[in-house]
Every structure is written in structure tokens, then in C-alpha cells.
Design a protein around this motif. Sequence first.
Motif, PDB file in Angstrom:
ATOM      1  N   PHE A   1       0.856  -1.165   0.000  1.00  0.00           N
ATOM      2  CA  PHE A   1       0.000   0.000   0.000  1.00  0.00           C
ATOM      3  C   PHE A   1       0.896   1.220   0.000  1.00  0.00           C
ATOM      4  O   PHE A   1       1.850   1.298   0.768  1.00  0.00           O
ATOM      5  CB  PHE A   1      -0.902  -0.009   1.244  1.00  0.00           C
ATOM      6  CG  PHE A   1      -1.997   1.005   1.192  1.00  0.00           C
ATOM      7  CD1 PHE A   1      -3.217   0.695   0.635  1.00  0.00           C
ATOM      8  CD2 PHE A   1      -1.801   2.288   1.687  1.00  0.00           C
ATOM      9  CE1 PHE A   1      -4.239   1.632   0.569  1.00  0.00           C
ATOM     10  CE2 PHE A   1      -2.810   3.234   1.621  1.00  0.00           C
ATOM     11  CZ  PHE A   1      -4.032   2.919   1.068  1.00  0.00           C
ATOM     12  N   VAL A   2       0.609   2.146  -0.898  1.00  0.00           N
ATOM     13  CA  VAL A   2       1.471   3.320  -1.040  1.00  0.00           C
ATOM     14  C   VAL A   2       0.685   4.572  -0.672  1.00  0.00           C
ATOM     15  O   VAL A   2      -0.459   4.734  -1.084  1.00  0.00           O
ATOM     16  CB  VAL A   2       1.964   3.462  -2.498  1.00  0.00           C
ATOM     17  CG1 VAL A   2       2.924   4.624  -2.619  1.00  0.00           C
ATOM     18  CG2 VAL A   2       2.595   2.188  -2.977  1.00  0.00           C
ATOM     19  N   VAL A   3       1.291   5.420   0.115  1.00  0.00           N
ATOM     20  CA  VAL A   3       0.727   6.740   0.348  1.00  0.00           C
ATOM     21  C   VAL A   3       1.736   7.739  -0.179  1.00  0.00           C
ATOM     22  O   VAL A   3       2.899   7.751   0.237  1.00  0.00           O
ATOM     23  CB  VAL A   3       0.441   6.983   1.838  1.00  0.00           C
ATOM     24  CG1 VAL A   3      -0.029   8.413   2.047  1.00  0.00           C
ATOM     25  CG2 VAL A   3      -0.606   6.018   2.331  1.00  0.00           C
ATOM     26  N   HIS A   4       1.307   8.536  -1.139  1.00  0.00           N
ATOM     27  CA  HIS A   4       2.192   9.510  -1.765  1.00  0.00           C
ATOM     28  C   HIS A   4       1.559  10.883  -1.582  1.00  0.00           C
ATOM     29  O   HIS A   4       0.680  11.262  -2.351  1.00  0.00           O
ATOM     30  CB  HIS A   4       2.338   9.156  -3.248  1.00  0.00           C
ATOM     31  CG  HIS A   4       3.397   9.945  -3.938  1.00  0.00           C
ATOM     32  ND1 HIS A   4       3.225  11.240  -4.335  1.00  0.00           N
ATOM     33  CD2 HIS A   4       4.656   9.614  -4.280  1.00  0.00           C
ATOM     34  CE1 HIS A   4       4.329  11.668  -4.903  1.00  0.00           C
ATOM     35  NE2 HIS A   4       5.217  10.717  -4.888  1.00  0.00           N
ATOM     36  N   PRO A   5       1.999  11.611  -0.573  1.00  0.00           N
ATOM     37  CA  PRO A   5       1.384  12.925  -0.348  1.00  0.00           C
ATOM     38  C   PRO A   5       1.597  13.826  -1.563  1.00  0.00           C
ATOM     39  O   PRO A   5       2.596  13.685  -2.276  1.00  0.00           O
ATOM     40  CB  PRO A   5       2.136  13.475   0.867  1.00  0.00           C
ATOM     41  CG  PRO A   5       2.797  12.310   1.486  1.00  0.00           C
ATOM     42  CD  PRO A   5       3.053  11.338   0.398  1.00  0.00           C
ATOM     43  N   SER A   6       0.669  14.691  -1.795  1.00  0.00           N
ATOM     44  CA  SER A   6       0.743  15.591  -2.925  1.00  0.00           C
ATOM     45  C   SER A   6       2.064  16.359  -2.904  1.00  0.00           C
ATOM     46  O   SER A   6       2.546  16.760  -1.845  1.00  0.00           O
ATOM     47  CB  SER A   6      -0.432  16.555  -2.843  1.00  0.00           C
ATOM     48  OG  SER A   6      -0.329  17.503  -3.846  1.00  0.00           O
ATOM     49  N   SER A   7       2.646  16.568  -4.084  1.00  0.00           N
ATOM     50  CA  SER A   7       4.000  17.122  -4.132  1.00  0.00           C
ATOM     51  C   SER A   7       4.049  18.560  -3.641  1.00  0.00           C
ATOM     52  O   SER A   7       5.092  19.040  -3.193  1.00  0.00           O
ATOM     53  CB  SER A   7       4.545  17.022  -5.550  1.00  0.00           C
ATOM     54  OG  SER A   7       3.587  17.529  -6.440  1.00  0.00           O
ATOM     55  N   ASP A   8       2.926  19.283  -3.731  1.00  0.00           N
ATOM     56  CA  ASP A   8       3.002  20.676  -3.288  1.00  0.00           C
ATOM     57  C   ASP A   8       2.688  20.836  -1.801  1.00  0.00           C
ATOM     58  O   ASP A   8       2.748  21.937  -1.270  1.00  0.00           O
ATOM     59  CB  ASP A   8       2.097  21.565  -4.140  1.00  0.00           C
ATOM     60  CG  ASP A   8       0.812  20.880  -4.521  1.00  0.00           C
ATOM     61  OD1 ASP A   8       0.862  20.086  -5.481  1.00  0.00           O
ATOM     62  OD2 ASP A   8      -0.206  21.090  -3.855  1.00  0.00           O
ATOM     63  N   LYS A   9       2.332  19.750  -1.143  1.00  0.00           N
ATOM     64  CA  LYS A   9       2.092  19.854   0.305  1.00  0.00           C
ATOM     65  C   LYS A   9       3.084  18.939   1.022  1.00  0.00           C
ATOM     66  O   LYS A   9       2.790  17.775   1.274  1.00  0.00           O
ATOM     67  CB  LYS A   9       0.660  19.414   0.639  1.00  0.00           C
ATOM     68  CG  LYS A   9      -0.404  20.412   0.240  1.00  0.00           C
ATOM     69  CD  LYS A   9      -1.774  19.890   0.613  1.00  0.00           C
ATOM     70  CE  LYS A   9      -2.289  18.957  -0.458  1.00  0.00           C
ATOM     71  NZ  LYS A   9      -3.537  18.285  -0.127  1.00  0.00           N
ATOM     72  N   ALA A  10       4.244  19.477   1.285  1.00  0.00           N
ATOM     73  CA  ALA A  10       5.241  18.671   1.989  1.00  0.00           C
ATOM     74  C   ALA A  10       4.734  18.374   3.401  1.00  0.00           C
ATOM     75  O   ALA A  10       4.179  19.245   4.069  1.00  0.00           O
ATOM     76  CB  ALA A  10       6.551  19.427   2.055  1.00  0.00           C
ATOM     77  N   THR A  11       4.878  17.141   3.819  1.00  0.00           N
ATOM     78  CA  THR A  11       4.335  16.771   5.120  1.00  0.00           C
ATOM     79  C   THR A  11       5.363  15.936   5.882  1.00  0.00           C
ATOM     80  O   THR A  11       6.192  15.261   5.286  1.00  0.00           O
ATOM     81  CB  THR A  11       3.015  15.998   4.956  1.00  0.00           C
ATOM     82  OG1 THR A  11       2.594  15.570   6.228  1.00  0.00           O
ATOM     83  CG2 THR A  11       3.171  14.789   4.047  1.00  0.00           C
TER      84      THR A  11
END
Lengths: 719, 685
Positions: B391-401
Motif C-alpha cells: 500500500f502506497v501513500v504519496h502525499p501531494s507534491s506541493d504539500k510537503a508533510t
Amino acid sequence: MDIELAPIFYNQVGALSSNCMKVLPSTKKNPQKIVVGDQDGVLTTFGMKKGDPQIVFKTLPGPPIATLQLNGAPGSVADRIFVSAGAEVKAFTKKGKQFLSFDSNLTEPIRSMYVNGSHLYTVGSYVFNHYVDCIDTDYYLSADTINSVICLPETSHASSSAARGLVPVLACEDCALRVLKGSELLYELEVAGPPTTVALSEEGGAGRGLLYGTSDGRLGLVKILLDAPEYCWDMLNEKKYGSIASIGVHDVTATGVPDILLGRSDGVMEIYSLDENNQPRIQFTHTFSESIASVCGGFVTTPSTPEVLVSTYSGKIHSLSSDNQSKGHGQIPPDVAAKLETLKNEVKSLEDKVSSAYVKYQSIMKGGGEGGPSGGVSALPLLPVNDQFTLNKDEAWYTLSIETQVPLDMLLLQCNVPVDIQEIEKSTAVISYSPPDPKNGSYLLATLRCSMYTSRLEVKVRSIEGQYGTLNVYVTPKLEPCSARLLSYPIKPLSLHQRTHSFDSSLPCNTLEVLGPFSTSDIHSWISFCLPGVSNCPPDGETVTLQFKSSFTQTQLQCTYRQKEAVFKSDNISTISVLKEVLSKEATKKNITIKITHSITDDSAAHMIKLIHPRLEEQLMLAKNVQLIEALQELKVHEKDVSFLSPQCQYILENASLMQEEIKRQPAMIDRYYALITDLFMDRAAFKGVNVQQKVPQLLSLLDECNIDNILQFFEENK
Amino acid sequence: MGLHVFVHNPYRDPVSHPSSRLLSSIESDITFLNIGQHISALSAGCLDIPLAKDVLLVGSQTNILAYDIDNNKELFHNEVSDGANALLVGSHLRNKEPLVYVGGNCSITGFDKDGCDRFWTVTGDNVHSLSILDFNLDGHPELLIGSEDFDIRVYKDDELLCEISEADTVLSLCSLGHNKFGFALANGIVGAFSGENKLWRSKSKHFPLMVTNYDMNGDGVDELVTGWASGKVDIRSLDTGQILYKDVFSSPVAGITKADYRQDGKDELICCSVDGELRGYVPSVSNEKSLGSDSLLQELSQRKSNLLLELKNFEITQHIGESVEPDIEISKVNTAVGVIPVSTQIKTDFCARIGKEDEQPHIALIVETTNNIPIQTVTVFCDGLFDGESFVVHPSSDKATTKVEIPLLPDKDITYDLAIKTFVGNPNSSQFHVFETSRRLVKFCLYVPCPVDTKPLPLGNVVFNINERLDRVKSFIESQFLYGLGENAVLSPNLEVAYMSLRTNTPVFIKVEPSKNNKVTVTSDDMDLVGDIVQSMAENLGIEDLQSVAEFPKHMCDLKEIMNKIEEFHQVRETLSAEIADHASIIRNLIVRAEDARIMSELKNMKMAYMQLYDLNREIIRGYEIRRSNHMELLDCLKIVNQTVQKATRLRVGKPKTVCTSSCRSAIKDMNQDALIKAILCGTT
């Protein structure tokens, strides 16, 4: 005549760029030596003695060696070694003595070079330079990326033109070979695909024949005459092998006629010989587990048996020869056993070193945690990855291939537009999809976990024209400290188009005209954003014309543009529609007001349908036939004699396996055609400002019937 | 379906092939057996030791047939209401009487040579594979059952010895000699166990169909042979799982068996593909080791260069690390290399999420960095927990978390081992640090503590006594529940805890009363869950025998209904069978009439007779459809009954469990509802 060759392992060096291995000519009847330059910057020359590599010399590490060429003083054997690293060229004698170091001061690193006597020809990404005795004499700027350079003698009499009068040929990414004279373009010729590597078909270029290999796996031969080219043959890549990385010419079959050796990026090595009609015929195929960097022929073990030398990306050098057959199957000879033992010990001590380095690294990482926030940083070196993302012209797929020096652990694929991933058959990686997460801009999330000892992976990527974004690939090798390299590939709006050099103006044509206060470089950058195979810098000239062909629909596109004006012509309405959308978006981004006018020909829709229909029909037929196969085979088992069946059924039975393969190779092809025609219908309506959403189901049912007249009529009715 | 299936004798089952004849005359050797039903399993073996002759066993969804090939004689033909998904000949009972084991929907039946029912037990779900081997090395063989609920169960006589949870449906099992066995799962895993210990496992993207044992390299140790849906056959080393040999068919593998087909005194391995291609293999005699000197050399060279690279990697890492000023701002460092402070660490935690409107309640795995370095992406590998293996979670590139949440909702209450890979680094960089963490998700992770007086109180419960101190029960709960005892727990004098299930949103209560001889009460309406808790507790506390009294009014009510339904279905079936007999006689009549009419050239009458036949035919088809749906429903009901019995046995441990199984069995045989319910609730009749 088939030849039997068996591979044997010779030596291991650092990672290799393509064509960085050559065989040194030998003066007397001595076995030849192999010279190889790796990405650690080490140039190694070695010979083989009793199956053991004997190093002649080895230079110190330096910047990665990108190209390697052999050259000799006029009239003597070519035993001087020229290598390039970055923008620098160095030359060594066969004993390893450096006698030349020349910094070309070019901004672009040298991608390919050719040396003859005191003439040095180099190419960077776009520039070609010709040096005579290290003095810059000629210069040429190419319209698209140059992949390789080679020179042919000006006249057919090779001997008399040894030093002067060479004709350089550039292999360019836009499917063209450019023949130069001095700083001027003599002429250019279009070839079947983007050429990646070129080789002379005969030593010294006597026959003026030039072999080229393309990134979509094709091989061709042309004759470069002074005023015009002469096409000899072009071989299709029917088996869908990878792109050609290296071409060697050597008489392996001992027929007196040189054979063509091919090394491909997917590890396939092939030997072709020319028959009476000078047509290539396959003689031998061998598949290596890694991509091939270079292939050449020579006599390394004995002066009598020809060998094929193959170097792979990770730096393994193999030899294929008919002599190797008997070896390897008997008992381990004592010397080999001893060698194994030393190797084992070396590996053991290295393992210890690595584990202590690991412990040290861990303690630094942990120690930093205790020592407060300013305890230093951990920085990982960039992981070198040999990657390719190429359009497969025949199937309208992109092939993504990733290769590292060390075994891969896994790949993570992420894309912000919907794309399909398909594994290739021979791959052993386990693919696993995560649910798409549009909220975070991920329409594709997939992991590919690699099995043991896999250092190369290939997947097919299918994009949809009009949906554009970026495909991100994270490459994780089995290497401590663990790191991941991010590689990004743009999925362009018209991703399935490819550069060509022809445009058929007799076809019905839809036009899109764009006017506005934009510069040539603005419009060029927009076009380069939309279409693959367009260089970053605008080509010379006031008005530029670029031609494209869709690898999927076979429709064409012509872009003519200059300052403040651009005209796009295509027989596909959908292509025009995509361009319109993207251009207006891009212009808005740059705050340029543009005026777009379009003229849509109704004939073009009919033309498109006529173009697609036979293929759709064929696919539907194929799908239907494949459904019948099982039942027919059952019948065959029970009845033995199937002569009572209709000819069509018999035909299906005979070609069952072919059909099944075909359908396996192109899954969802029918859906793609359906989507194509529906898009065409919708786009045409959109240009006319009509909403036809509710008519789509009717169109789909017509497509199921696949009667071309009905479909045409439907398009006619719903103008 | 009215489908005729032929048993293509020498092809599918060379064991029973009359092999005294020559191979060249194979055309005439083929015997077709018309079974007339969809064949679901096939086996052969010797059921009568003195006779020393193999019989062919054919299983269908309703029957099992034992057949003597040579004499063309049916030995017995038994009805198996649960169907026959898997067949195996052998014995795991002490008297060594050979039985044919029939694995059906949640049940296993053993028949002897006369077709008498000698063994019966239930298991968690549909049985897919059977094997017999000496699992615990006590000198007596045990029966292994692989089923659809991902479990491999080991039975010693009637008693469940051990349960091994796997990641997917267990498709095939095979004994590899000693206490070793191989298995194949529906998700592409093949592997081997030595007793309870996993030797190796290997996952591929293909679908394995069967595993079997064969000594390919002639070293006296069996190798694991796997037949794949891709048409591949591979042979793996028993100890390491390394592929020693492989071959590829053009279509999926249909069967693999071994037999002395060529009559040369040696067993061959025989593989058959779906489109009928048959290949035989004999052990390769060549010495494996000498063959690979070149490849060994190459492998070692590769290892050496890998190690050198790794060493270089460490050196460069350290070098760059030292060259960078410690207090330089991370974002300003050259982005080509991945740079993070050495203090960066990854913290993982589990947390229950009660869920909002559009979200189901779940457990969240929280991954965060200890400083402000952003997380690029998180991948979790775990078999069986997700649709795929990861399972992959890839946060949106413009919202660094710096914090990522991964929702987890396991289907089953088992422990999961998660391998977490976190890619950490500056969002603009093209090289990331990978942090590898492994976490274990405890068995009862989906249960969050709730007040002990949560209403409504479930009606179902199970009561039993244990000889353990309260502390041990506490530590059991602490270790198996994600939140341990929780703050709402009552600790004395009685231990009382309550949990709310995130999956079903129903409560479960556990109460231990030391004053009443350590009486334990587990209260929940979920019989499965109660069974899981009982089993887990017994395992954790080392309890060997455990008898309990249960109360599940809702389940029992359903069960009664289903038993009634079953009776109805049986009746309907009988009526329908009578109808078939009627129809048959009418058909005979009509055909005779029609033929008579034809001979007499009375075309009108002939036509009429055929018209009637046609109508009758349609009626029969209709009747068949009814019978079929009737049968399907019956199967479903029987499955539920078996599953209920299985759940009931899970409320007990050891001897009482065996007693419970046999009591239930006899009650079902007699169709005695009350006895069955009593057996389920009290564990005995």
C-alpha cells in the motif's frame, strides 16, 4: 547456417556506458587485447591467458568515461586509445602511456566522438565540432539531439583518403541521419526510428555502407553517397526486442563476409549475416540478464577462433565463442577452483568491511539523535541509473526500462494522470497496485518488487493522449545505506506522436491557427511541451515546420510557426482539440493573450473512421475467433478429423496459438479504438458547440456492430 | 449444465493406466470414463492393502466414486453433501487403515474401502488441499488441511494439533518427507515448512496451481515441484527455495503426478497441461556443482563488485556528510544528493480512527519524522492486509508533510507483520533516504476499549474456568489487544474489560472472576470473535484442555431455521427425483411411438410425438434448473451448518474440542436439531 556459440565470463569492471569497449588490434599472430573504459573513469586493458584476465594497464579513477575510440597514425594499425570524459578527451598508447589531454571547453559533455588521424569529431547534445590537431575547424548546430557520430571517407577509395576528406554523419533523435560537409549540412535522410548508434558496414567504410540501430529496436543499412543516400534494407523489430545499444561488425561465421553483431538494451545479443542478396539473416541469438553496453568481435583467447565480446551495463565482460562449448561442463579445473577460493575470501573480507561500515553509519545516525539537532547531516550519493522511456512505434506503448549496477529491491511508480501499466512477459517482478488517490494527485500508485538478482526491469506504460502529467519512478536498490532515486518522465499531451519528415497534404485537413504576441521561443516551448521529440532550444530560421505522425492512429500533424503566428494541421480532430486546450492553458500561464481560430473539415472524421475501421474490425474479429478456439479444440480432440468444419473454423484452429498471442500482446486494444472514435465524435461536436453526450451510447452500440456505413452515417447525421 | 466430462485415463492418471502394454499403442490404451458430472477432484491410491491394487477415485460436487479400472467395476459410490474439492488416499489414524479423505465445504470425511464413513471433522472454510505427514515427528502421521480461510490445520486423529495462518487460500499442500511440507497460495506464494517453522517462501506474480514432491537431482531429498497457471513448471530446492530446474508449457498446468510410466523401475515426473500436452521428466544425473563453475565465478564477481559499490557508497556518504557544514540549512544544499540531518528518525504508531461520514472506522498507522524533514512517500508491505501486497501513500507534491497516515482495516483477527519503507528527503531532491521499519499489528487490533457498562449487552457469551492467575490473563490482554487493558477496565476484585469492534461496531466483554474458581466470561454476539479469543487465550496461557458452556441465541435461532430449510431441500429433492423417473418413462414411451409412426410413415403422428418430446425436454431442462438452484442453496446451508460447528469447536480446546466435533457430527447425521444445538452450546450431548 546456424552457429553454436557458448558464453563464458571474462572479467568484471565498473559500470559501462555504451560502446566503451573495443578490441585492440594485434600486430603479430598474438591474441588480441580488450580495452574498456568504465564510469569510474578507469581505463583497463587486458588479455586472456588460460581463462584468466591478465591486466596490461589500468588508469586511476576519474570522471566517468563516456566514449572510447581507437585510432592509429596514418598507415599504421589503430592501436591508440582515445577516451572522452565530460568535455575532455584523453589519448593513451596501447601500453597505457597518456600522450594527449585535450579540453574541448564545450559546455555540453561529449556524447560521441570519432577519431581519424589528427581529425577529431565530437558531438554533444546538439553541437558537432570538428578539430584538426586540436584546433576547432568546423561547427554545426543540430535541430534535435545528436546520439552518435561517425565518418565515412569522401571517396570510395578508402586508401587514398586516409587523412583528409571525411564525411561526418550525425545520428539524430528526430529519426534522421544528417550528412555534413564542413560546417554545412549536405543532406539529411529519414530512417525508420530514432537512431541510437551507427557503425560502418565494412572496415574503412569502403562500401560506403552505414548501419544504424534505432531506439525502437530496428536495424537498417544505407549507403551514403556524395549527393544522395541509397537505402539498402530496414529490418523490422518483430520480436519486440529492446533498443539497439551497440553494433559490431566481425566475421564470426568465417564466411569471409563480415557479420553484424547487435547488442540490445534488454540483454539480447544477435548475430546477422548477409545472404546472397545482401539481406540480413539471423544466425544466432543469446539473451543476457543485463542490458548490453557494447558488442564487438575479435580473437582474444586464441588467434584462430573468432569471438564475440559483450560487455553489459554493470561491467561484466563475456565472450561468446564456439570453443567455449566443451568448457564449463566438466570438473572444475584446479586453477579455477583456486580462483574461486581467492574470490570467496575477498568477498568475505569485503562483507566484514561493509558490515563494520554499516555499524559505523548506524552509530552516526543514532549518535546524531542524541547529540542534538546540529549533529551533522547524512548525505547519499546519487544512485546511477540507466533508464529509458521510449515510445514503441508499432504498438503505441511507452517502454520504461530501469537498470542499476546493484540488484534492485523495488520500484515505486506514481503518476498524476491515469496511465496503464503492463508487465512484460519475461519479467518476474511482483506488481501490486494501491488504490488511486486523486485527492493527493495520484492516479497510479504501484510497487514492483523485484526477485533476487534482478538489476534490470522493464514495464510498458500506456498513456492517453490529452491527459498529461508526470510519471514518477522511485528506484530502490538492494544497497546500504538504503536510498531511493526519483526519476521523472513527462507524459506529454500528444504523447503518442513521433517526429517524421513528411506530410501528405492530400488528406483532409483540420487547421488551428494561433495568433498572439508570443515569441518564437515561446511557441517552441509550448510545442515541445505538447509533443515528444522536440528539442528544448528553437531551431534556426524564421519559420519552423515540424511534422509528426501518431504511432497509434497513423494520423499526421504539421506545426508551422514563427513569431506571433502558428498553424497546426492534422487530419485528426482530436489532435487539434488537445492542442487547442493545452495551448490556451499554457498561454494563460504566461499571461499572453492569444487568438485561436479553427477550421474543421467534416471529411476528416470520415477519413479517420475509414482509417481506424479496418483495424477495429480486425480486432473484433480476432476477439471473436479467440473465443471460438477452445470449443474448436475440444471438437478436434474428440473428432480427430476436422475436415468437415468450415474453412474459417479450420483457419482458426490452425492459427490458434498465433491469435492467442496476438490478443495477449494487445489487451484492451478494442477499448482503445472505441475511446478514439468516441473522442473524435465528442471533439468534433465540441468544436461546433454542440453537446452530444447523450448520443454516445448509441455510437458505442454501432461500434459493437462494426458496420462502417452505419458509423459513417451516424457521423453524417449528427453533424 | 448437462456437461459430459471424460476422464482421460492414461493422461490424467498414469498410476491407474494398464501399463503392461507398450507405449506405442497408446491410442488403444485410452479409456474414457463417462462420469456425466463436473469432476472436481481426482485421485488414485490403494484402499485395500492385502489386495495391493490402486483404485481410481473421482469426486464431483455431490458424489465420490471409487472405481476399479482393470475390472471396470464400481467399488462404491457415495454421496457427499459437502462436495469433494480435494481427494487424498492415505491414513493418519492409529490403525493405519487406508482411507480416502474427501475435503468439501468446511468438512473432511474419510471413507474406507467399502465406502464406510470412518472419519469426519469440520474446518474453517472450504477445503482446497490435503496432505498426510508426520508433522510433530511422533512417529504417527498427521492430516494437514489447507482451506479458503488462509489456514493450514494439522489434525492428529480427531484433534486439532496446530493452525498456521497464511496470507491467502491454501491451494495445494504436499509432503516433502520427514516433517517437511510445501504449500502454494492463491496470491502467488509457494513455500515450505518444517513442522511449524517456515523454511522459505517465494512470491511471484503468477498463480500456482499445485505443488508436489519429486527428487529431481537424485540426491535422495525431495524437491518441491510447482505447476503454474502460466504454464511454468519449476523445481525448487527444499531447503532454500532456489529454482533448480524449470520448464514452460504453452498453457496452464493441469496436473502433475509421478509414476513409473515407462516400467523401468524408476518414477518419472509427469506433467500435463490444460490443452493436453504431456511431458515426462527423469532425474538429471549430472552433477550440479561442476556445471556452474562459470556462473559461480560470475556470481562471486558480481557479489564482489556489489560489495565494493556498497563500501564506496558508505565512504561517499560519510565524505559528503563531513564536508557539509553542520548548521547549513538543509534546503540550500545541492539537491542532487539526498541530504538529511543525521538526527532524522522515523516514528511509527498505531491509532484507532473512529471514522467520519464517508470513512469507515479503521486503525491508522502513523509514520512521522522526528524533525521537520518531509516524508516523500510511504510504502507498507504486508501479505493479506491489502488487495495487493503493498500500500502506497504519496502525499501531494506541493504539500510537503512530515506525518503520513495509512489506513488499515484487516479482514481477520490475526497478527500482521508490516514492513514499512519511508522515503524521506527534501521534496526537490531526486535522491531520498529510505528508512525501513517493521511493525507488528497485534491480533485484536481493531478493538478499542470502551466502558464496561456499554449497552446493549450482547446476548451471546461463553463461560469457562481456567487455572491461571489473574495477572497472566492481564498480560495476555495487554499483549494481544492494541490498547491493552485500557483505562476503563475494572481490575479488582474481578477483571472486567470491554472493547468496541471497529469492524462491526459491536462490543465484546471479557470478565474474569477469581472468586468463582477463575470463571471467565466472554460476551459478544460474534461467535467467531469469541472463538478467536478463547483459542488465543488458551495458546497464550498454555491451556491444553478447555471445556466451556456457551450461549448464542441468535446463532442458534438461525441454525434452527437453516436445519429446517435443509430438511425442506431434501424433501424437494426427493419429489424432483420422482419426477425424473416419471419423465424417463414418458420419454421412452414417446420415442417408441415416434419411431413406430416413422416406420409406418404416419408423419403426422410422428411429428406430434416429437413435439411432445420437445415440450418434455424443455420441462426437464426447467426441472434441472430448479434442482440445480435447490442444490446450490442446500450446499450453502450445509456450509453454514459446518461453519457453525467449526465455530463451536473453537470455543473449546483439546479433548473437549474433539468431543464437541463428534457430538455435532452424530447430531447432524440424525438431523437432530436439539442435540446439535446442545452439542454446540455445551460441547457434548
